[in-house]
Enzyme design. Structure first.
Site, PDB file in Angstrom:
ATOM      1  N   GLU A 165       0.835  -1.239  -0.043  1.00 15.52           N
ATOM      2  CA  GLU A 165      -0.022   0.022   0.063  1.00 15.52           C
ATOM      3  C   GLU A 165       0.791   1.159  -0.037  1.00 15.52           C
ATOM      4  OE1 GLU A 165      -2.622  -0.193   3.211  1.00 15.52           O
ATOM      5  OE2 GLU A 165      -3.828  -1.923   2.500  1.00 15.52           O
ATOM      6  N   GLU A 349      -4.402  -8.943   1.341  1.00 18.56           N
ATOM      7  CA  GLU A 349      -5.107  -8.459   2.515  1.00 18.56           C
ATOM      8  C   GLU A 349      -6.455  -8.334   2.599  1.00 18.56           C
ATOM      9  OE1 GLU A 349      -3.881  -4.667   4.599  1.00 18.56           O
ATOM     10  OE2 GLU A 349      -1.853  -5.332   4.233  1.00 18.56           O
TER      11      GLU A 349
HETATM   12  O1  IFM Z   1      -3.150  -2.860   9.352  1.00 16.18           O
HETATM   13  C1  IFM Z   1      -3.300  -2.510   8.086  1.00 16.18           C
HETATM   14  C2  IFM Z   1      -2.163  -2.899   7.414  1.00 16.18           C
HETATM   15  O2  IFM Z   1      -1.036  -2.565   7.986  1.00 16.18           O
HETATM   16  C3  IFM Z   1      -2.410  -2.200   5.869  1.00 16.18           C
HETATM   17  N1  IFM Z   1      -3.516  -2.433   5.361  1.00 16.18           N
HETATM   18  C4  IFM Z   1      -4.688  -2.317   6.085  1.00 16.18           C
HETATM   19  C5  IFM Z   1      -4.633  -2.750   7.417  1.00 16.18           C
HETATM   20  C6  IFM Z   1      -5.705  -2.794   8.483  1.00 16.18           C
HETATM   21  O3  IFM Z   1      -6.117  -1.154   8.475  1.00 16.18           O
END
Ligand code: IFM
Length: 445
Positions: A165, A349
């Protein structure tokens, strides 16, 4: 209705170094921008820090054993750059490399494939003193770090990602100031975006030059937006936030151009050859996804953009994020059409925070998380059915952990962590996910 996933579908979980490792001053690790940021008053909920986090640095064998029990095929972790290069460049900390050696070996011994992300937001503080991601040299230092790490671990790790990200690291870290290093500004965010894109390009080149057998990618984040009203100012804000958040990395990396709405402002930062460098051939297309939002004009934000809370009555997680699996399905289809083409797609994720409670019998009955996962995995099946080559899915996250500016107040884990005692306790969602990972079909609601 019960539906199976395709043969060979990859089940995984993801974590990030700063969110779980702790041991921030141990074995020669240097400070990162998150160490500094957390220790500034008022930055993190409850004054929390990642100093100890889940103490994974010491307890990783227990965590790997949990993953083995879960039955996953892959585990995505991140490397803490300042553990390997305490100053960000120059002298190498062998103890840092040895830690990742042991960890990778332990993961492999458990029959799990490690997927390594090189940057999950913990820039060495020494580089931030030199303007961090606003300094073009940081892209070169990043590539040196990538090369060093691949040299050491590339014999055992095949899947690598340059950044997790990057949009969040730039827009929050250098745009609205809510994340480390806490810089607020429009120019600073745009500079960081361009330098991080360059770092991706240089990093991929460096890793490929070292080993031809690696599978390389980046991890984007797609957050679908809709204007909060039909007012022109909200529509403009929505388009700008979409360009900034969703497109400022995949557009140049996959299509070779910055989104039109940002191009004019970024132009002065782009030197001849930059775009060719940024647009590298990748081996897979990966992204994270959680929710969608409505956007309005916010004159106080450096880009005059803001999001609204979900409509009253809409189902939300503990983050206040709307539960909208249809938006996830649409995001997968859009990712294939706009960017991925024939590349395999991985969701690296997806998951949900809920205020879990340990019942007197010791069980954590997190039905809400199970229901979230069930509906989002249903969306994955729908996308596959629609022709999107989704080859794997990783839950965020294995453990409850340090949720950045929200500290330990939000729990995303399949495993509950008692942050006083560090006791780990698999939640009901752990067992739900284990069944899928062991081959059970998905019961759809
Ligand atoms: O915890 C974060 C992660 O580090 C990056 N993506 C979103 C997750 C939840 O907010």
């Amino acid at each position: 209705m019960a539906t199976s996933f395709p043969e060979g579908f990859l089940w995984g979980v993801s974590t990030a170094a700063y969110q779980i490792e702790g041991a921030v001053r141990e074995d020669g690790r240097g400070p990162s921008i998150w160490d500094t940021f957390c220790h500034l008053p008022g930055t993190i909920a409850n004054g929390d820090t990642g100093d100890i986090a889940c103490d994974h640095y010491h307890r990783w064998p227990e965590d790997v054993a949990l993953m083995r029990e879960l039955g996953i095929g892959a585990y995505r972790l991140s490397i803490a750059w300042p553990r390997i290069l305490p100053e960000g460049r120059g002298e190498v900390n062998l103890k840092g490399l040895e830690f990742y050696d042991r960890l990778i070996d332990g993961i492999l011994e458990a029959g799990i494939e490690p997927w390594v992300c090189l940057y999950h937001w913990d820039l060495p503080q020494a580089l931030e003193y030199r303007d961090g991601w606003q300094n073009r040299d940081t892209a070169k230092w990043y590539a040196d770090y990538a090369l060093l790490t691949v040299r050491r671990l590339g014999d055992r790790v095949k899947h690598w990602a340059t950044f997790n990200e990057p949009n969040c690291a730039c827009v929050k870290g250098y745009g609205d100031g809510g994340h480390a290093p806490g810089i607020r500004g429009r120019q600073s965010a745009l500079k960081a975006i361009h330098v991080m894109n360059l770092a991706h390009g240089l990093g991929i080149e460096a890793m490929r030059s070292e080993r031809a057998d690696l599978l390389l990618g980046n991890i984007f984040n797609f957050h679908p937006y809709e204007p909060a009203s039909e007012r022109e100012e909200d529509e403009i804000a929505c388009e700008l936030l979409d360009a900034l958040w969703n497109r400022s990395f995949p557009d140049p990396q996959m299509l070779g151009q910055y989104p039109e709405l940002l191009a004019a402002e970024i132009e002065s930062l782009v030197e001849p050859g930059d775009i060719d460098l940024i647009r590298q051939k990748l081996d897979y297309f990966a992204f994270n996804h959680y929710t969608r939002s409505r956007v309005r004009r916010d004159p106080d934000h450096p880009f005059a953009v803001g999001t609204l809370p979900s409509e009253p009555g809409a189902p939300v997680t503990d983050m206040g994020w709307e539960i909208a699996p249809d938006a996830f399905r649409a995001a997968m289809i859009a990712a294939k059409e706009r960017y991925a083409g024939d590349l395999p797609i991985y969701i690296l994720e997806n998951g949900a925070a809920f205020p879990d409670r340990v019942d007197p019998d010791g069980r954590i009955r997190d039905e809400a998380r199970i229901s979230y996962l069930r509906s989002y995995l249903g969306a994955v099946q729908d996308a596959i059915e629609a022709g999107v080559p989704v080859r794997g899915y990783f839950v965020w996250s294995l453990l409850d952990n340090f949720e950045w500016a929200l500290g330990y107040s939000k729990r995303f884990g399949l495993v509950h962590v008692d942050f006083e005692t560090q006791e780990r306790r698999p939640k009901d969602s752990f067992h739900f996910y284990a069944e899928l990972a062991h081959g059970a079909p998905l019961e759809r609601e």
